[in-house]
Design an enzyme around this catalytic site. Structure first.
Site, PDB file in Angstrom:
ATOM      1  N   MET A  32       0.854  -1.199   0.000  1.00  0.00           N
ATOM      2  CA  MET A  32       0.000   0.000   0.000  1.00  0.00           C
ATOM      3  C   MET A  32       0.887   1.247   0.000  1.00  0.00           C
ATOM      4  SD  MET A  32      -3.452  -0.902   2.033  1.00  0.00           S
ATOM      5  CE  MET A  32      -2.893  -0.671   3.698  1.00  0.00           C
ATOM      6  N   HIS A  39       9.124  -3.860   3.355  1.00  0.00           N
ATOM      7  CA  HIS A  39       8.787  -4.061   1.934  1.00  0.00           C
ATOM      8  C   HIS A  39      10.046  -4.386   1.129  1.00  0.00           C
ATOM      9  CE1 HIS A  39       5.559  -1.092   3.197  1.00  0.00           C
ATOM     10  NE2 HIS A  39       4.863  -2.132   2.792  1.00  0.00           N
ATOM     11  N   LYS A 151       4.780 -10.222   9.616  1.00  0.00           N
ATOM     12  CA  LYS A 151       4.239  -9.299  10.620  1.00  0.00           C
ATOM     13  C   LYS A 151       2.704  -9.335  10.561  1.00  0.00           C
ATOM     14  CE  LYS A 151       3.953  -4.597  12.098  1.00  0.00           C
ATOM     15  NZ  LYS A 151       2.719  -4.267  11.366  1.00  0.00           N
ATOM     16  N   ASP A 152       2.164  -9.399   9.350  1.00  0.00           N
ATOM     17  CA  ASP A 152       0.709  -9.541   9.181  1.00  0.00           C
ATOM     18  C   ASP A 152       0.404 -11.029   9.072  1.00  0.00           C
ATOM     19  OD1 ASP A 152      -0.173  -6.738   9.059  1.00  0.00           O
ATOM     20  OD2 ASP A 152       1.150  -6.659   7.321  1.00  0.00           O
ATOM     21  N   GLN A 155      -3.056 -12.200   7.976  1.00  0.00           N
ATOM     22  CA  GLN A 155      -3.239 -11.884   6.550  1.00  0.00           C
ATOM     23  C   GLN A 155      -2.596 -12.978   5.686  1.00  0.00           C
ATOM     24  OE1 GLN A 155      -2.824  -7.889   4.648  1.00  0.00           O
ATOM     25  NE2 GLN A 155      -0.788  -8.573   4.124  1.00  0.00           N
ATOM     26  N   VAL A 178      10.586  -7.673   9.702  1.00  0.00           N
ATOM     27  CA  VAL A 178      11.814  -6.873   9.813  1.00  0.00           C
ATOM     28  C   VAL A 178      11.651  -5.936  11.005  1.00  0.00           C
ATOM     29  CG1 VAL A 178      13.324  -5.213   8.665  1.00  0.00           C
ATOM     30  CG2 VAL A 178      12.254  -7.034   7.349  1.00  0.00           C
ATOM     31  N   SER A 188       4.336   0.915   8.421  1.00  0.00           N
ATOM     32  CA  SER A 188       4.054   2.231   7.807  1.00  0.00           C
ATOM     33  C   SER A 188       3.342   3.136   8.807  1.00  0.00           C
ATOM     34  CB  SER A 188       3.181   2.066   6.570  1.00  0.00           C
ATOM     35  OG  SER A 188       3.795   1.189   5.668  1.00  0.00           O
TER      36      SER A 188
HETATM   37  O1  PAF Z   1      -0.156  -5.828   3.684  1.00  0.00           O
HETATM   38  C1  PAF Z   1      -0.542  -4.893   2.952  1.00  0.00           C
HETATM   39  O2  PAF Z   1       0.147  -3.928   2.717  1.00  0.00           O
HETATM   40  C2  PAF Z   1      -1.929  -4.966   2.334  1.00  0.00           C
HETATM   41  O3  PAF Z   1      -2.835  -5.584   3.182  1.00  0.00           O
HETATM   42  C3  PAF Z   1      -1.938  -5.649   0.945  1.00  0.00           C
HETATM   43  C4  PAF Z   1      -1.512  -7.101   1.038  1.00  0.00           C
HETATM   44  C5  PAF Z   1      -1.011  -4.911   0.002  1.00  0.00           C
HETATM   45  C6  PAF Z   1      -3.341  -5.624   0.360  1.00  0.00           C
HETATM   46  O4  PAF Z   1      -3.817  -4.323   0.204  1.00  0.00           O
END
Ligand code: PAF
Length: 282
Positions: A32, A39, A151-152, A155, A178, A188
């Protein structure tokens, strides 16, 4: 030099078709924006494993619940492109919102039980939005591999479930969280923290470390570990605990007695900013 930036799905498909004709593999790092070292570690993994690395930047409105930070989420495209210039990525895909969600958009991906507890319970519709946009990005880019950070953690499980259940032909690779040198998991959303809040946010990592130590010392009772973690968190004056959970790392069901690998996961508000972190115990 800035990498090639593509804004439309048609343009993207043309470039990917040329990459495919050249017999190259494609890695996708969905983001995002507001890019940080987390990232960049996903990008490095993709570059090591795939011939062509595509980074998508799209602040996905459908994964923000009502009242969350969609409006103030950091949008830093210029500095993101600068950061990507140093990474040698092959392409940045920055779709417009109206191209991702057309006016007639009415199809959503609903994930079952793994999306329900923890984040799913506190952020209604969040994983429906994540799963839908990730499936769309996978369909647009058609990568061989897509990269997500641990970290997520939830998800990651949600995306793995979706890919398996919907037969999406992509490999999902997970990369370790990280951390800053002092242990804080990079996010972020740290952009929202005051310098003092940033210091207080360290209690998340400290409480996870304590949990790991207690397990190592032989403590098996989840309630005891959670209570000790709570004490650490609440030592930060304005900390508000959303949840602290010890769960099965595959199903996310709560664990009472630690006999096997367990995920410690937590969400805490510091400085009014909701932060998450996790680690595997045992
Ligand atoms: O982890 C993220 O930054 C967001 O949830 C993703 C996977 C890009 C989906 O919008």
């Amino acid at each position: 030099m800035h990498p090639q930036t593509v804004h439309t799905i048609d343009q993207l498909r043309e470039v990917i078709a040329a990459v495919r004709r050249a017999g190259k593999t494609v890695g996708l790092v969905p983001t995002m924006g507001a890019l940080h070292e987390g990232h960049l570690s996903l990008i490095r993994a993709s570059k090591a494993e795939c011939d062509c690395t595509v980074v998508s930047i799209f602040v996905n409105p459908s994964q923000f619940a009502a009242g969350e930070d969609l409006e103030k989420y950091p949008r830093t495209l210029a500095s993101d492109l600068d950061a990507l210039a140093g990474c040698n990525v092959d392409m940045v895909f920055v779709p417009a919102e109206e191209d991702v969600y057309g006016p007639q958009h009415a199809t959503w991906v609903e994930i079952g039980s793994v999306a329900e507890p923890l984040e799913g319970k506190r952020r209604p519709g969040h994983f429906r939005g994540v799963a839908t946009v990730v499936l769309k990005l996978l369909n647009m880019v058609t990568p061989d591999v897509a990269y997500f950070g641990q970290k997520d953690y939830q998800q990651l499980l949600v995306i793995r479930r979706m890919v398996e259940d919907l037969d999406v032909p992509v490999a999902i690779h997970a990369c370790p969280t990280v951390r800053e040198p002092d242990g804080l998991a990079i996010s972020s959303r740290h952009a929202y923290l005051s310098p003092a809040g940033r210091q207080r946010a360290l209690v998340l990592w400290k409480s996870l470390q304590l949990a790991a130590e207690l397990v190592e010392q032989g403590q098996r009772r989840a309630d005891v570990i959670i209570e000790r973690m709570q004490e650490v968190i609440l030592s930060a004056e304005d900390a508000e605990i959303d949840y602290i959970a010890l769960v099965d790392p595959e199903t996310l069901e709560p664990i009472e007695k630690i006999t096997t690998r367990t995920l410690a996961a937590l969400a805490v508000k510091i400085d009014g900013t909701r932060l998450i972190d996790n680690c595997l115990l045992g």
